[in-house]
Enzyme design. Sequence first.
Site, PDB file in Angstrom:
ATOM      1  N   GLY A   1       4.889  -0.288 -13.891  1.00  0.00           N
ATOM      2  CA  GLY A   1       5.798   0.309 -13.143  1.00  0.00           C
ATOM      3  C   GLY A   1       7.002  -0.487 -12.281  1.00  0.00           C
ATOM      4  O   GLY A   1       7.493   0.036 -11.211  1.00  0.00           O
TER       5      GLY A   1
ATOM      6  N   LEU B   1       8.576   2.874  -6.266  1.00  0.00           N
ATOM      7  CA  LEU B   1       7.917   2.097  -5.312  1.00  0.00           C
ATOM      8  C   LEU B   1       7.859   0.535  -5.339  1.00  0.00           C
ATOM      9  O   LEU B   1       8.154  -0.155  -4.291  1.00  0.00           O
ATOM     10  CB  LEU B   1       6.170   2.285  -5.432  1.00  0.00           C
ATOM     11  N   ALA B   2       8.081  -0.070  -6.772  1.00  0.00           N
ATOM     12  CA  ALA B   2       8.245  -1.278  -6.829  1.00  0.00           C
ATOM     13  C   ALA B   2       9.853  -1.873  -6.035  1.00  0.00           C
ATOM     14  O   ALA B   2       9.672  -2.921  -5.483  1.00  0.00           O
ATOM     15  CB  ALA B   2       8.318  -1.825  -8.331  1.00  0.00           C
TER      16      ALA B   2
ATOM     17  N   ARG C   1       8.310   0.646 -19.345  1.00  0.00           N
ATOM     18  CA  ARG C   1       8.716   1.050 -20.821  1.00  0.00           C
ATOM     19  C   ARG C   1       9.936   0.625 -21.386  1.00  0.00           C
ATOM     20  O   ARG C   1      10.092   0.210 -22.456  1.00  0.00           O
ATOM     21  CB  ARG C   1       8.487   2.562 -20.898  1.00  0.00           C
TER      22      ARG C   1
ATOM     23  N   ASP D   1       4.648   0.320 -23.151  1.00  0.00           N
ATOM     24  CA  ASP D   1       4.459   1.806 -23.176  1.00  0.00           C
ATOM     25  C   ASP D   1       2.791   1.700 -22.787  1.00  0.00           C
ATOM     26  O   ASP D   1       2.006   1.477 -23.520  1.00  0.00           O
ATOM     27  CB  ASP D   1       4.855   2.227 -24.670  1.00  0.00           C
TER      28      ASP D   1
ATOM     29  N   ASP E   1      -4.055   2.922   0.750  1.00  0.00           N
ATOM     30  CA  ASP E   1      -3.475   3.814   1.587  1.00  0.00           C
ATOM     31  C   ASP E   1      -2.745   3.013   2.459  1.00  0.00           C
ATOM     32  O   ASP E   1      -3.151   2.229   3.396  1.00  0.00           O
ATOM     33  CB  ASP E   1      -4.721   4.398   2.459  1.00  0.00           C
ATOM     34  N   HIS E   2      -1.396   3.320   2.313  1.00  0.00           N
ATOM     35  CA  HIS E   2      -0.436   2.258   2.791  1.00  0.00           C
ATOM     36  C   HIS E   2      -0.493   2.308   4.466  1.00  0.00           C
ATOM     37  O   HIS E   2       0.029   1.409   5.256  1.00  0.00           O
ATOM     38  CB  HIS E   2       0.932   2.252   2.335  1.00  0.00           C
TER      39      HIS E   2
ATOM     40  N   LYS F   1      -0.527  -0.751   8.117  1.00  0.00           N
ATOM     41  CA  LYS F   1       0.596  -0.810   9.188  1.00  0.00           C
ATOM     42  C   LYS F   1      -0.105  -1.402  10.461  1.00  0.00           C
ATOM     43  O   LYS F   1      -1.234  -1.348  10.792  1.00  0.00           O
ATOM     44  CB  LYS F   1       0.797   0.546   9.677  1.00  0.00           C
TER      45      LYS F   1
ATOM     46  N   GLU G   1       8.094  13.371   9.822  1.00  0.00           N
ATOM     47  CA  GLU G   1       9.194  12.841   9.150  1.00  0.00           C
ATOM     48  C   GLU G   1      10.330  13.939   9.406  1.00  0.00           C
ATOM     49  O   GLU G   1      10.290  14.981   9.444  1.00  0.00           O
ATOM     50  CB  GLU G   1       8.894  13.149   7.953  1.00  0.00           C
TER      51      GLU G   1
ATOM     52  N   ASP H   1      -0.782  15.369   0.246  1.00  0.00           N
ATOM     53  CA  ASP H   1      -0.066  14.058   0.207  1.00  0.00           C
ATOM     54  C   ASP H   1      -0.135  13.479   1.717  1.00  0.00           C
ATOM     55  O   ASP H   1      -0.138  12.065   1.553  1.00  0.00           O
ATOM     56  CB  ASP H   1       1.827  14.727   0.533  1.00  0.00           C
TER      57      ASP H   1
ATOM     58  N   HIS I   1      -3.782   9.796   4.605  1.00  0.00           N
ATOM     59  CA  HIS I   1      -3.319   9.000   5.958  1.00  0.00           C
ATOM     60  C   HIS I   1      -3.875   9.590   7.165  1.00  0.00           C
ATOM     61  O   HIS I   1      -4.555   8.784   8.145  1.00  0.00           O
ATOM     62  CB  HIS I   1      -1.756   9.039   5.950  1.00  0.00           C
TER      63      HIS I   1
HETATM   64  C1  BG6 Z   1       3.493   9.058   1.635  1.00  0.00           C
HETATM   65  C2  BG6 Z   1       3.878  10.269   1.192  1.00  0.00           C
HETATM   66  O1  BG6 Z   1       2.042   8.738   1.314  1.00  0.00           O
HETATM   67  O2  BG6 Z   1       3.673   8.615   2.885  1.00  0.00           O
HETATM   68  C3  BG6 Z   1       5.273  10.643   1.571  1.00  0.00           C
HETATM   69  O3  BG6 Z   1       3.784  10.526  -0.365  1.00  0.00           O
HETATM   70  C4  BG6 Z   1       5.531  10.151   3.154  1.00  0.00           C
HETATM   71  O4  BG6 Z   1       5.526  12.092   1.319  1.00  0.00           O
HETATM   72  C5  BG6 Z   1       4.971   8.845   3.296  1.00  0.00           C
HETATM   73  O5  BG6 Z   1       6.779  10.329   3.159  1.00  0.00           O
HETATM   74  C6  BG6 Z   1       5.224   8.560   4.699  1.00  0.00           C
HETATM   75  O6  BG6 Z   1       4.905   7.139   5.007  1.00  0.00           O
HETATM   76  P1  BG6 Z   1       5.577   6.277   6.207  1.00  0.00           P
HETATM   77  O7  BG6 Z   1       4.928   4.904   6.211  1.00  0.00           O
HETATM   78  O8  BG6 Z   1       7.003   6.529   6.032  1.00  0.00           O
HETATM   79  O9  BG6 Z   1       4.993   7.192   7.316  1.00  0.00           O
END
Ligand code: BG6
Length: 513
Positions: A16, A21-22, A50, A93, A185-186, A190, A224, A243, A248
């Site tokens: 990807g 994201l990249a 691809r 691919d 889970d980003h 943080k 957001e 989502d 999160h």
């Molecule tokens: C992502 C969601 O996991 O987190 C998005 O898919 C959301 O919809 C985003 O905007 C929010 O992340 P952050 O770090 O900007 O709070």
Amino acid sequence: MSVPQHSDSSAIILFGATGDLAKRKLFPALFSLFRRGLLPEKFAIIGTARKELSVSAFREYVLQTLREFGRFDPAENEWWNKFAPHLEYVSVDATYGESYSRLKSTLNRIETEIGLSGNRVFYLAVSPELFGTVSQHLKTSDLLETEGWKRLVIEKPFGHDYQSANELNKEIRSVFKEEEIYRIDHYLGKEMVQNIEVIRFANSFFEPLWNNKYIANVQITSSETVGVEERAGYYEKSGALRDMVQNHMLQMVTMIAMEPPSRLVTEAIRDEKVKVLRSLRGFAVDEVKKYVVRGQYAKGVVGGTTIRGYREEPGITPESTTETYVAAKLFIDNFRWAGVPFYIRTGKRMPIKSTEILIQFKNLPMNLYFNKYGDLQPNILSIRIFPLEGIYLKLNAKKPGTDGVVSPIPLDFCQNCEAGYNSPEAYERLLLDCLHGDSTFFTRWDEVALAWKFVDPISTAFREEKVELLQYDAGTWGPAQSASMLKEDGFRWWPINPEKELHEEKEAHFVRM
Ligand code: BG6
């Protein structure tokens, strides 16, 4: 838990590589790690997608993304010149077995050329339908036959309910061991989410109060200002519940509610988080409406600009019933938290972009004595995750020069207000942890499974229209019912990031001559 250290030499194979994201997160994070001297001495980043691209065109593409999304200025050119030779590209691919032979021969060649020891990170920044397929192909094409270690990093969403997540997990586990899988889970990358543990367990005055005897409620908000953006296809199937809440929001709940781990090691920490999820009170489909508010943004104004409603967004049907807002009251049925509501809320098109956790402490009986000039404010601890990173604590103190007037005074610490300090991006931290083999801040399968089991009845209630879909104007804090949910319990949502309010409170505390 990781401390700065040099990781083993390794190849990072990025599926990807031409995706969103990249572009937005991964290349800037890798470049920043490189500049900070945190990537291994010997490494290669092999982008795959691809698209047919020459290596030089790929390097040019990465440079553009860094200019656009990285903390990159012309003075960085010297760093870029050193970084670029580490970038390679192979067109793959992902659904086609033959493609992987090309990847394999490029990888083997590069590993030999630069003397890598065979450690491989496979990062799947691709559409989730491909997670299983890519993993299987990695196995059948012998890309996992290596002298070194191998790790798989997968983005969310991990399934869309428990059953699909379980199937996906089985597919991946037939290729990788649990300890080789890094589920992102980003939020866990943080700075301030990671700091929760330290604030709780390294300060002797918090832990004794961290329970239902002293805490009245916990409020977790992630708001957001953006809408659905260009993600209609994904978001229509996901909605705010899948989502944001399944991952999160619940992860933040576990960090606040977990017991101190027996040792500060990965599995001990994850075990404690899992126990929280096990104690989370599940809702039957018919009772979801008592505990969950479901909203969708309508036309409104955000930051002075008129914004169209969700149903008018490109790619969204005018009848869409996808929620863009969820608020919920959760209970953790264990000894520490029995009776303490955890209110969570998340939504798109809200007035500000912010993530914050507020802990409201119980009032003291002494309030009766001290309240001769009006009600006392409760003590509040706020853990600010974004955009401010820090904490503040609201105390009551006698207003100097008065006869016993008590007013709140905030004590605050803001780490990213310091000039010249930039917190590392979540992805920097997570990529580095993965290179170090530290999966503390990634989600283990049982966490994912329990989170889905909690969320599934809520999704069912939404699908079966057992919870009314309430419209809220873009630019507001969501449906009024969310505030009513707290009001019924005698609480209210505390303002988020109330910089102005904090300042005014400080000012009001002093009677200036
Ligand atoms: C992502 C969601 O996991 O987190 C998005 O898919 C959301 O919809 C985003 O905007 C929010 O992340 P952050 O770090 O900007 O709070």
